[in-house]
Design a protein around this motif. Structure first.
Motif, PDB file in Angstrom:
ATOM      1  N   VAL A 190       0.952  -1.096  -0.053  1.00 56.71           N
ATOM      2  CA  VAL A 190      -0.039   0.043  -0.125  1.00 56.71           C
ATOM      3  C   VAL A 190       0.775   1.363  -0.113  1.00 56.71           C
ATOM      4  O   VAL A 190       0.579   2.400  -0.785  1.00 56.71           O
ATOM      5  N   ASN A 193       2.556   1.665  -3.395  1.00 52.83           N
ATOM      6  CA  ASN A 193       1.351   2.039  -4.487  1.00 52.83           C
ATOM      7  C   ASN A 193       0.954   3.595  -4.410  1.00 52.83           C
ATOM      8  O   ASN A 193       0.940   4.289  -5.312  1.00 52.83           O
ATOM      9  N   THR A 205      -5.492   4.041  -5.492  1.00 56.09           N
ATOM     10  CA  THR A 205      -6.404   2.662  -5.273  1.00 56.09           C
ATOM     11  C   THR A 205      -6.778   2.146  -3.780  1.00 56.09           C
ATOM     12  O   THR A 205      -5.783   1.655  -3.268  1.00 56.09           O
ATOM     13  N   ARG A 214      -3.815  -0.421   9.296  1.00 54.03           N
ATOM     14  CA  ARG A 214      -2.671  -1.150   9.619  1.00 54.03           C
ATOM     15  C   ARG A 214      -1.644  -0.063  10.449  1.00 54.03           C
ATOM     16  O   ARG A 214      -1.676   1.153  10.573  1.00 54.03           O
ATOM     17  N   ASP A 276      -8.438 -10.159   3.420  1.00 54.73           N
ATOM     18  CA  ASP A 276      -7.594  -9.028   3.758  1.00 54.73           C
ATOM     19  C   ASP A 276      -7.863  -8.628   5.330  1.00 54.73           C
ATOM     20  O   ASP A 276      -9.014  -8.421   5.884  1.00 54.73           O
ATOM     21  N   ARG A 280      -4.757  -4.090  12.172  1.00 51.43           N
ATOM     22  CA  ARG A 280      -3.801  -4.786  12.746  1.00 51.43           C
ATOM     23  C   ARG A 280      -2.886  -3.638  13.472  1.00 51.43           C
ATOM     24  O   ARG A 280      -2.505  -2.515  12.845  1.00 51.43           O
TER      25      ARG A 280
HETATM   26  N1  UDP Z   1      -4.215  -1.647  -0.100  1.00 51.41           N
HETATM   27  C1  UDP Z   1      -5.085  -0.752  -0.760  1.00 51.41           C
HETATM   28  N2  UDP Z   1      -4.648  -0.076  -1.985  1.00 51.41           N
HETATM   29  C2  UDP Z   1      -3.548  -0.800  -2.626  1.00 51.41           C
HETATM   30  C3  UDP Z   1      -2.812  -1.511  -1.913  1.00 51.41           C
HETATM   31  C4  UDP Z   1      -3.316  -2.187  -0.764  1.00 51.41           C
HETATM   32  O1  UDP Z   1      -5.912  -0.181  -0.195  1.00 51.41           O
HETATM   33  O2  UDP Z   1      -3.185  -0.246  -3.636  1.00 51.41           O
HETATM   34  C5  UDP Z   1      -4.614  -2.183   1.139  1.00 51.41           C
HETATM   35  C6  UDP Z   1      -4.740  -3.650   1.474  1.00 51.41           C
HETATM   36  O3  UDP Z   1      -5.917  -4.184   0.943  1.00 51.41           O
HETATM   37  C7  UDP Z   1      -4.627  -3.879   2.807  1.00 51.41           C
HETATM   38  C8  UDP Z   1      -3.705  -2.579   3.146  1.00 51.41           C
HETATM   39  O4  UDP Z   1      -3.807  -1.828   2.371  1.00 51.41           O
HETATM   40  O5  UDP Z   1      -5.636  -3.522   3.739  1.00 51.41           O
HETATM   41  C9  UDP Z   1      -1.950  -3.250   3.231  1.00 51.41           C
HETATM   42  O6  UDP Z   1      -1.660  -3.934   2.132  1.00 51.41           O
HETATM   43  P1  UDP Z   1      -0.351  -4.316   2.133  1.00 51.41           P
HETATM   44  O7  UDP Z   1      -0.401  -5.177   0.742  1.00 51.41           O
HETATM   45  O8  UDP Z   1       0.525  -3.333   1.872  1.00 51.41           O
HETATM   46  O9  UDP Z   1       0.025  -5.223   3.255  1.00 51.41           O
HETATM   47  P2  UDP Z   1      -0.648  -6.375   3.965  1.00 51.41           P
HETATM   48  O10 UDP Z   1      -2.097  -6.553   3.495  1.00 51.41           O
HETATM   49  O11 UDP Z   1       0.134  -7.519   3.801  1.00 51.41           O
HETATM   50  O12 UDP Z   1      -0.774  -6.042   5.425  1.00 51.41           O
END
Ligand code: UDP
Ligand code: NAD
Ligand code: UDP
Length: 316
Positions: A190, A193, A205, A214, A276, A280
């Protein structure tokens, strides 16, 4: 020869966290062996270390045995971003499980101390908040994230069995979301991105409604935790949470990135990926007590440094 220098193996050393760790170990006068198969890591991450006589790079896949002589092992090899670890899920499980067996076998043969980069994902979509180390987690064993989560859980099991059965010196860190320079721009996580989208003026996004949370730790804080854990007494095995308890929704993160970049990007809402986690946040009481460790870099400062790194890469 490097008499007196500690020889340290870093698997996944060409990745985001691994490259910062190699750098830190060299600064502490260690002789560093970096092992990587370049699945998600890049030569660019470690290019500045090549030529240092105390840095050695070995292209190797940890699912195969490795015979080297070292004093300490940091086992970081494993893709960490959902899009990467789900590309070849069988290889992801093999990397965590066979990789752990091989590195534990190596540690056993040479008597090395061994550190495992475990993850907050062992808690799955947690029913307990924030998560302490004795929470046993809520992981869907057959979902798309299971290759990563269950692979890491099994690696923890192997670490503790080698500790009980072979008296290995082990250090297990449960790492929560960490960000910073050298995250791959197409890594799909995230923070990278949102920053790349903001800098390129593309839509941001948000998956789901953006209310999921998070807790983001800046990479230098995390590496300090790694070093303290590795240097702690042999009675400290972990598992021990390492992360920043500052908790944010993805909407808050997007707004902060927009403000810090001055971007006019719009927010778009996309489907939430399966399994998802909703929230956390690490409970870091144990790390504070045992390691005297806590993060020092607030989100805005860490984001500003990360944005500066990506600005150069995306040509702004
Ligand atoms: N997420 C988002 N947009 C993005 C990428 C991720 O909203 O472009 C959300 C994703 O659904 C999650 C959070 O951000 O809820 C963290 O995602 P990431 O992949 O960084 O780490 P993880 O889910 O493994 O903690
Ligand atoms: P990364 O993808 O940048 O680094 C992983 C490295 O491992 C890459 O260089 C990759 O090429 C290498 N690798 C993958 N499979 C391999 C194999 N079979 N053999 C040899 N090398 C292999 O990810 P990262 O963020 O630097 O994560 C490093 C470690 O920390 C991983 O074990 C990850 O699970 C763990 N972790 C990271 C986070 C985080 O937020 N960054 C959170 C929890 C846990
Ligand atoms: N191993 C390794 N390097 C070493 C020693 C062992 O890669 O220096 C691998 C070895 O291939 C084995 C694994 O580690 O598959 C586990 O080793 P261990 O000695 O625990 O088990 P065993 O060899 O008895 O199966």
């Amino acid at each position: 020869m490097s008499y007196g220098r500690k020889r340290v193996l870093v698997t996944g050393g060409a990745g985001f966290l691994g490259s910062h760790l190699c750098e830190r170990l060299l600064a502490e006068n260690c002789d560093v062996l970096c092992v990587d198969n370049f699945f998600t890591g890049t030569k660019e991450n470690i290019a500045h270390l090549i030529g240092n006589p105390y840095f050695e790079l070995i292209r190797h896949d940890v699912t195969f045995p490795l015979y080297v002589e070292v004093d300490e092992i940091f086992n970081l090899a494993c893709p960490a971003s959902p899009i990467h670890y789900q590309r070849d899920p069988v290889q992801t499980t093999k990397t965590s499980v066979h990789g752990a067996i091989n590195m534990l076998g190596l540690a056993k043969r040479v008597g090395a101390k061994i550190f495992q980069a475990s993850t907050s994902e062992v808690y799955g979509d947690p029913e307990v908040h924030p998560q302490p180390e004795d929470y046993r987690g809520s992981v869907n064993t057959i979902g798309p994230r299971a290759c990563y989560d269950e692979g890491k859980r099994c690696a923890e099991t192997l670490f503790f069995d080698y500790w009980r059965q072979h008296a290995l010196r082990i250090k297990v860190a449960r790492i929560f979301n960490t960000y910073g320079p050298r995250m791959h721009p197409n890594d799909g996580r995230v923070v990278s991105n949102f920053i790349v989208q903001a800098l390129e003026g593309r839509d941001i996004t948000i998956y789901g409604d953006g209310s999921q949370t998070r807790s983001f730790c800046f990479c230098s804080d995390l590496i300090e935790g790694f070093i303290r854990l590795m240097n702690s007494g042999d009675d400290v095995t972990g598992p021990i949470n390492l992360g920043n308890p500052g908790e944010f929704t993805m909407l808050e993160l997007a707004e902060t990135v927009l403000r810090l970049t001055g971007s006019k990007s719009k927010l778009v809402f996309m489907p939430l990926p399966a399994d998802d986690p909703k929230q956390r946040q690490p409970n870091i009481t144990l790390a504070k007590q045992v390691l005297g460790w806590q993060p020092t870099i607030p989100l805005e400062e860490g984001l500003a440094r990360t944005i500066a790194y990506f600005r150069e890469r995306v040509g702004h």
